[in-house]
Motif scaffolding. Structure first.
Motif, PDB file in Angstrom:
ATOM      1  N   ALA A 185      45.207  38.199  95.640  1.00 38.62           N
ATOM      2  CA  ALA A 185      46.059  38.959  96.137  1.00 38.62           C
ATOM      3  C   ALA A 185      47.103  39.613  95.348  1.00 38.62           C
ATOM      4  O   ALA A 185      47.579  40.672  95.604  1.00 38.62           O
ATOM      5  CB  ALA A 185      47.008  37.924  97.126  1.00 38.62           C
ATOM      6  N   ARG A 186      47.556  39.157  94.152  1.00 38.64           N
ATOM      7  CA  ARG A 186      48.482  39.687  93.294  1.00 38.64           C
ATOM      8  C   ARG A 186      47.813  40.956  92.759  1.00 38.64           C
ATOM      9  O   ARG A 186      48.371  42.020  92.653  1.00 38.64           O
ATOM     10  CB  ARG A 186      48.822  38.863  92.210  1.00 38.64           C
ATOM     11  CG  ARG A 186      49.725  37.748  92.584  1.00 38.64           C
ATOM     12  CD  ARG A 186      50.067  36.605  91.627  1.00 38.64           C
ATOM     13  NE  ARG A 186      51.138  35.706  91.733  1.00 38.64           N
ATOM     14  CZ  ARG A 186      51.245  34.423  91.289  1.00 38.64           C
ATOM     15  NH1 ARG A 186      50.221  34.162  90.366  1.00 38.64           N
ATOM     16  NH2 ARG A 186      52.243  33.732  91.695  1.00 38.64           N
ATOM     17  N   LEU A 189      47.447  43.653  95.684  1.00 40.34           N
ATOM     18  CA  LEU A 189      48.720  44.242  96.028  1.00 40.34           C
ATOM     19  C   LEU A 189      49.098  45.226  94.799  1.00 40.34           C
ATOM     20  O   LEU A 189      49.903  46.181  95.133  1.00 40.34           O
ATOM     21  CB  LEU A 189      49.855  43.114  96.413  1.00 40.34           C
ATOM     22  CG  LEU A 189      50.899  43.682  97.192  1.00 40.34           C
ATOM     23  CD1 LEU A 189      50.759  44.375  98.243  1.00 40.34           C
ATOM     24  CD2 LEU A 189      51.914  42.569  97.253  1.00 40.34           C
ATOM     25  N   ALA A 192      47.157  48.335  95.131  1.00 36.92           N
ATOM     26  CA  ALA A 192      47.018  49.106  96.605  1.00 36.92           C
ATOM     27  C   ALA A 192      47.968  50.350  96.416  1.00 36.92           C
ATOM     28  O   ALA A 192      48.989  50.373  96.116  1.00 36.92           O
ATOM     29  CB  ALA A 192      47.503  48.201  97.479  1.00 36.92           C
ATOM     30  N   LEU A 197      49.659  50.464 103.142  1.00 38.12           N
ATOM     31  CA  LEU A 197      50.544  49.663 104.006  1.00 38.12           C
ATOM     32  C   LEU A 197      50.834  50.570 105.402  1.00 38.12           C
ATOM     33  O   LEU A 197      51.716  49.893 106.140  1.00 38.12           O
ATOM     34  CB  LEU A 197      51.720  49.276 103.253  1.00 38.12           C
ATOM     35  CG  LEU A 197      51.647  48.689 102.002  1.00 38.12           C
ATOM     36  CD1 LEU A 197      52.947  48.652 101.202  1.00 38.12           C
ATOM     37  CD2 LEU A 197      50.991  47.397 102.051  1.00 38.12           C
ATOM     38  N   LEU A 398      46.813  43.107 104.161  1.00 33.39           N
ATOM     39  CA  LEU A 398      46.975  42.355 102.977  1.00 33.39           C
ATOM     40  C   LEU A 398      45.906  41.521 102.789  1.00 33.39           C
ATOM     41  O   LEU A 398      45.315  41.412 101.744  1.00 33.39           O
ATOM     42  CB  LEU A 398      48.235  41.450 102.546  1.00 33.39           C
ATOM     43  CG  LEU A 398      49.693  42.582 102.513  1.00 33.39           C
ATOM     44  CD1 LEU A 398      50.791  41.706 102.535  1.00 33.39           C
ATOM     45  CD2 LEU A 398      49.420  43.555 101.679  1.00 33.39           C
ATOM     46  N   THR A 402      43.056  41.550  99.824  1.00 31.41           N
ATOM     47  CA  THR A 402      42.735  40.444  98.999  1.00 31.41           C
ATOM     48  C   THR A 402      41.241  40.050  98.948  1.00 31.41           C
ATOM     49  O   THR A 402      40.745  39.707  98.054  1.00 31.41           O
ATOM     50  CB  THR A 402      43.593  39.275  99.504  1.00 31.41           C
ATOM     51  OG1 THR A 402      45.070  39.555  99.253  1.00 31.41           O
ATOM     52  CG2 THR A 402      43.336  37.987  98.547  1.00 31.41           C
TER      53      THR A 402
END
Length: 518
Positions: A185-186, A189, A192, A197, A398, A402
């Motif tokens: 996930a880190r 993000l 991205a 978003l 998100l 991920t």
């Protein structure tokens, strides 16, 4: 105050605390004073240490019941905590309609709070409709509020829900790869683009669709370009989308397996489709539907819940039917990556991507709470499915990013391999224990997935289910999965989800099940 009076009050406090009438905080100060009192508790006063308690009305109604305990535990603002404590007392019936509350001055004194804090909390509750404030009458619980006392159940109450769960449909959630998922996930993000978003493509994030196209080709023999993969919020959401597409094309009948999930059948029927149960024989489901059928829904890799794999000749027969008639095959590959005795059979979609819709999910490999699933669509359906999805639902971005990183980094393959070993060991332990202690119970189906079917002696399914409930074990009977219009019926059996318990709970649940069956 004399020592004798102090001692008498201390003894009274202890007695009230022991019987549950009064809850005493560990640290005494005016700001943390609290009390939970039953109706009609006599007013005792306030100690010099600042400890207060609830006082009772002359008519026996609670004056300040159950509000201060929240103030001790909360980390929120005192005004908000006080207001929520009063709301909860009203909801649960501890403060009945018409109950007169203490004045803001009195309650502030009792709780060791500023008077303005209490007055503001009262004003909030009056504005929300929980309380009524009338000049000369004080502050009352609003008559229009509906109170529903909440009945608590003791942990020792045998009438509660079974404490052990072996209902199929979920993996071991304790083994969710939290650290690896957080790492993915880190990274996702951080990498991205800003437009990720936004509202985005209704098909789903291109990173995830590209990762799935590669993974599904390697692991399941699925052939689809990223443009024809649609991300959805679970297989049920995918079926909802597809049923809308089929109904929009004028479809009326869809064939389904004689045993399966009624919630899936319900989604199809809600779109106006008739579900026609397919015949079942000793070789499993006969997948070629009758004349007039527009589509067929199958679980060919590991039939749910029976557990058989669709035989080779029947796989080719149903694809030939789709080519010949223009029909559509919906392939639910819910646990196709968990085959234990051999390499997993490739997806049916690989035989003809133009006739088969492939549905896959992260609910069995990772966790159903992710709400991530995908469909590999025939090109002729892609545009209509995207339009239908745009009218129904979307998926959180998100988690998609991920999941894409989780797949491309190799972490997903690593997790699936570890899970495959874990569930294989559990199934092996179940088979061994039954062979040693309950030899009359037959294990039905292929060595695959997160559940298995246990054949029982005729006429015993309901009796065994009653025994499992008495022992606090939650197990499903095979009969509950039978389509109401099916002409085929299997013998009595249990459907045991050995993938559900944690590693720590599994030995205990296995022992309980074997005791019942032996």
């Amino acid at each position: 105050m004399t020592d004798r009076i102090r001692q008498a009050k201390a003894e009274a406090f202890r007695a009230l605390h022991e019987e549950g009438t009064l809850v005493l905080p560990n640290v005494w100060d005016a700001g943390s004073a609290v009390l939970i009192a039953r109706a009609g508790v006599e007013a005792l006063g306030t100690t010099s240490a600042g400890v207060s308690w609830a006082q009772g009305h002359p008519d026996g109604q609670i004056l300040t019941a159950d509000i201060a305990s929240d103030l001790i535990r909360t980390g929120r603002g005192v005004r908000r905590a006080l207001a929520e404590a009063v709301r909860e007392a009203v909801r649960t019936g501890h403060l009945a309609p018409g109950t007169r509350l203490p004045s803001s001055r009195q309650l502030a004194t009792d709780l060791g709070l500023a008077r303005n804090t209490v007055a503001d909390a009262y004003a909030d509750l009056v504005a929300e409709g929980w309380l009524n404030a009338r000049r000369g009458s004080g502050t009352l619980v609003a008559d229009r509020m509906i109170t529903r006392p909440i009945m608590s159940r003791s942990a020792d109450d045998p009438s509660g829900d079974p404490c052990h769960g072996l209902i199929p449909g979920s993996p071991d959630l304790a083994t969710f790869p939290r650290a690896a998922w957080l790492k993915a996930a880190r990274r996702a993000l951080a990498a991205a683009p800003d437009d990720a978003l936004g509202y985005g493509d209704p098909r789903g994030r291109p990173e995830l669709r590209a990762a799935l196209a590669d993974h599904l080709a390697r692991a399941r023999g699925v052939y689809a370009s990223p443009e024809h993969i649609l991300i959805c919020a679970g297989v049920s959401n995918g079926l909802q989308i597809l049923s809308g597409v089929l109904a929009g094309r004028g479809a009326r009948n869809i064939a389904v397996e004689s045993y399966g999930l009624d919630r899936h059948w319900g989604l199809l029927e809600a779109a106006g489709l008739n579900t026609l149960p397919l015949p079942l024989d000793t070789d499993g489901t006969d997948p070629v539907p009758p004349v007039g059928t527009d589509a067929v829904l199958l679980t060919p890799a590991h039939q749910f819940p029976v557990g058989t794999a669709l035989q080779r000749n029947r796989r080719t027969a149903v694809v030939d039917w789709a080519r010949r008639t223009g029909g559509l095959v919906l392939e639910d590959d819910y646990d196709g990556e968990f085959r234990f005795d051999r390499q997993s059979v490739g997806a049916l979609q690989g035989l003809d991507p133009d006739c088969v819709v492939y549905l896959g999910t992260a609910s069995t490999t990772l966790a159903p709470g992710l709400r991530l699933a995908w469909m590999a669509l025939p090109p002729r359906l892609a545009e209509e499915a995207v339009a239908a999805k745009g009218q129904i639902d979307s998926c959180e971005v998100l988690s998609q990013l991920t999941m894409a990183e989780f797949i491309t980094s190799g972490a997903y393959d690593h997790h699936v391999r570890a899970a495959r070993r874990r569930y294989r060991d559990r199934r092996d332990a179940l088979v061994t224990a039954l062979a040693q202690n309950a030899p009359k119970v037959r294990v039905i189906g292929t060595a695959a997935g997160l559940h298995t079917v246990l054949g029982l002696p005729p006429g015993t399914e309901q009796r065994v289910l009653q025994s499992t409930v008495r022992q606090g074990l939650k197990v499903a009977g095979l009969s509950q999965y039978r389509h109401e219009r099916s002409l085929s019926a299997m013998a009595d059996a249990l459907v045991v989800g050995y993938g559900v318990p944690s590693d720590a709970a599994w030995p205990q649940e296995l022992s309980a099940l074997v005791r019942i069956l032996s």
